[in-house]
Design a protein around this motif. Structure first.
Motif, PDB file in Angstrom:
ATOM      1  N   ASP A  22       0.833  -1.208   0.000  1.00  0.00           N
ATOM      2  CA  ASP A  22       0.000   0.000   0.000  1.00  0.00           C
ATOM      3  C   ASP A  22       0.865   1.254   0.000  1.00  0.00           C
ATOM      4  O   ASP A  22       0.592   2.229  -0.713  1.00  0.00           O
ATOM      5  CB  ASP A  22      -0.913   0.027   1.233  1.00  0.00           C
ATOM      6  N   LYS A  23       1.906   1.224   0.806  1.00  0.00           N
ATOM      7  CA  LYS A  23       2.800   2.380   0.907  1.00  0.00           C
ATOM      8  C   LYS A  23       3.465   2.679  -0.437  1.00  0.00           C
ATOM      9  O   LYS A  23       3.559   3.836  -0.857  1.00  0.00           O
ATOM     10  CB  LYS A  23       3.858   2.090   1.979  1.00  0.00           C
ATOM     11  N   ALA A  27       2.809   6.044  -2.677  1.00  0.00           N
ATOM     12  CA  ALA A  27       3.979   6.851  -3.057  1.00  0.00           C
ATOM     13  C   ALA A  27       4.028   7.039  -4.569  1.00  0.00           C
ATOM     14  O   ALA A  27       4.346   8.138  -5.067  1.00  0.00           O
ATOM     15  CB  ALA A  27       5.259   6.184  -2.559  1.00  0.00           C
ATOM     16  N   GLU A  28       3.713   5.988  -5.325  1.00  0.00           N
ATOM     17  CA  GLU A  28       3.726   6.092  -6.783  1.00  0.00           C
ATOM     18  C   GLU A  28       2.650   7.059  -7.291  1.00  0.00           C
ATOM     19  O   GLU A  28       2.875   7.808  -8.250  1.00  0.00           O
ATOM     20  CB  GLU A  28       3.536   4.707  -7.403  1.00  0.00           C
ATOM     21  N   GLY A 154      -6.267   9.666  -1.721  1.00  0.00           N
ATOM     22  CA  GLY A 154      -7.611   9.321  -1.267  1.00  0.00           C
ATOM     23  C   GLY A 154      -8.145  10.241  -0.200  1.00  0.00           C
ATOM     24  O   GLY A 154      -9.294  10.120   0.221  1.00  0.00           O
ATOM     25  N   LEU A 155      -7.329  11.174   0.262  1.00  0.00           N
ATOM     26  CA  LEU A 155      -7.746  12.088   1.326  1.00  0.00           C
ATOM     27  C   LEU A 155      -8.638  13.181   0.748  1.00  0.00           C
ATOM     28  O   LEU A 155      -8.369  13.712  -0.324  1.00  0.00           O
ATOM     29  CB  LEU A 155      -6.500  12.710   1.961  1.00  0.00           C
ATOM     30  N   SER A 156      -9.715  13.504   1.453  1.00  0.00           N
ATOM     31  CA  SER A 156     -10.600  14.568   0.994  1.00  0.00           C
ATOM     32  C   SER A 156     -10.880  15.598   2.079  1.00  0.00           C
ATOM     33  O   SER A 156     -11.236  16.737   1.783  1.00  0.00           O
ATOM     34  CB  SER A 156     -11.933  13.987   0.500  1.00  0.00           C
ATOM     35  N   GLU A 332      -6.408   1.246  -3.060  1.00  0.00           N
ATOM     36  CA  GLU A 332      -6.325   0.337  -4.209  1.00  0.00           C
ATOM     37  C   GLU A 332      -5.152  -0.612  -3.961  1.00  0.00           C
ATOM     38  O   GLU A 332      -3.993  -0.251  -4.126  1.00  0.00           O
ATOM     39  CB  GLU A 332      -6.079   1.143  -5.489  1.00  0.00           C
ATOM     40  N   HIS A 333      -5.475  -1.818  -3.496  1.00  0.00           N
ATOM     41  CA  HIS A 333      -4.425  -2.756  -3.105  1.00  0.00           C
ATOM     42  C   HIS A 333      -3.790  -3.428  -4.327  1.00  0.00           C
ATOM     43  O   HIS A 333      -4.382  -3.497  -5.407  1.00  0.00           O
ATOM     44  CB  HIS A 333      -4.990  -3.838  -2.180  1.00  0.00           C
TER      45      HIS A 333
END
Length: 369
Positions: A22-23, A27-28, A154-156, A332-333
């Motif tokens: 996930d990290k 990052a990508e 994904g932060l809003s 998104e895994h």
């Protein structure tokens, strides 16, 4: 088996499995947004000479550096921050023709913080620097890019608090406060400990008029109306210029359409000494501290041989991901690997199938039956 062999030191941890993937994915995503704004990759050493950072941090913070020595007896440190390293590198090779230089980076920083602070001592950072551009447009680009990066993760629901180091410094210069005292006051204001800041200024016999002005930075928080209040007490050119620049900045951020994420806070400061102008921090629910920090540092590069204005920000990726998970944001895994089994009789066929799937972009694990 020894406990030392089984456990990590305090302040660091192992990351594996889904958390690790996930990290990398987050990052990508952030990195791709930085690239879309025209930023180019840069990679600086994990450790540097102590002198690269010595002037930019106070004595108390210098104690938090991981220090060691090379064979020649030079003092080296694990980087606590990327900006001085990039400033050193840029001054040497990137700023020759005077055109704007945009770079992005990612990697780990190291601070030997107290265990009582509950913070990691090793953090994964991803950030950008924009050099050779002293305009308000550059300030706005930096903040707008930060908004874009946080949203890509994904932060809003987040807020970016924006101030200007020049406002506070102007007040201190007007009050005749020396550098050592200014650093001590700034450390308390950064910690939101205004009572301690007031006590310190009283101890140093600073005029009560200036004490009141400096403490008022905590009141100038909110929308652009806060800037009007700040302007009313700005009796020196540096502080007044800082407020007027923030007003211009807000107009450009409105053009970017990111104004809903912006609030002004003239008490936003940093323990690092190199910030000279706009300074900002991003906050969200589920994170005890800022998940991103940035600002303008127009005097730093000159210390390494090449004068140039600059601005940048860093996202503390571990804190960003932790906050997202606390908010229940779905990531998104990475797709699970496809298993292809084989035995001694059909290994060639199984290998061909696995190879074909891998060429199609699938993750494939060969398993013995």
């Amino acid at each position: 088996m020894s406990k030392v062999l089984l456990h990590t030191p305090d302040g660091v941890r192992d990351i594996y499995g889904e958390e690790c993937s996930d990290k990398i994915i987050i990052a990508e995503k952030i990195h791709s947004k930085m690239k879309s704004f025209g930023y180019h990759d840069i990679d600086t050493p994990t450790f540097e000479y102590f002198d690269v950072f010595a002037e930019e941090i106070n004595n108390n913070d210098a104690k938090e550096l991981y220090k060691f020595f090379d064979k020649e007896g030079n003092t080296l440190v694990l980087r606590p921050d990327f900006t001085p390293s990039i400033a050193r590198c840029a001054s040497k090779v990137l700023l020759e023709n005077g055109t704007p230089v945009r770079v992005c980076y990612e990697g780990k920083t190291f601070l030997n913080t107290s265990n009582l602070q509950g913070k990691l001592k090793e953090n994964y950072n991803i950030g950008v620097e924009l050099m050779n551009d002293d305009s308000v447009m550059a300030d706005a680009e930096m903040i707008a890019l930060l908004v874009t990066c946080l949203k890509s993760a994904g932060l809003s629901d987040f807020q970016i608090s924006v101030g200007d180091a020049g406002f506070y410094k102007g007040l201190c210069i007007e009050a005749g406060i020396d550098r050592e005292t200014e650093e001590a006051i700034r450390e308390q204001i950064t910690s939101k400990n205004y009572f301690a800041a007031e006590s310190l200024m009283n101890e140093r016999n600073i005029d009560s008029k200036y004490i009141d002005q400096i403490l008022k930075v905590s009141e100038f928080i909110g929308s652009d109306d806060a800037l009007e209040k700040a302007e009313n007490i700005a009796n020196n050119e540096m502080s007044l210029n800082a407020v007027q620049r923030l007003k211009k900045l807000y107009k450009v951020l409105t053009s970017y359409g990111v104004q809903k994420y912006i609030s002004f806070d003239l008490s936003v400061l940093s323990k690092f000494n190199y910030y000279t102008g706009v300074i900002f921090s991003a906050y969200t629910y589920g994170a005890p501290d800022a998940i991103a920090k940035g600002g303008r540092y127009d005097n730093l590069l000159g210390k390494y041989g090449k004068e140039a204005p600059a601005i940048g920000f860093v996202i503390i990726l571990d804190d960003l991901i932790s906050a997202c998970k606390r908010q229940g944001i779905e990531f998104e895994h990475e797709a699970s690997a496809i298993s292809v089994t084989y035995n001694e009789n059909n290994f060639d066929d199984a290998l061909k199938k696995a190879t074909d799937l891998r060429q199609q972009g699938k993750n494939v694990c060969l398993l013995h039956e």
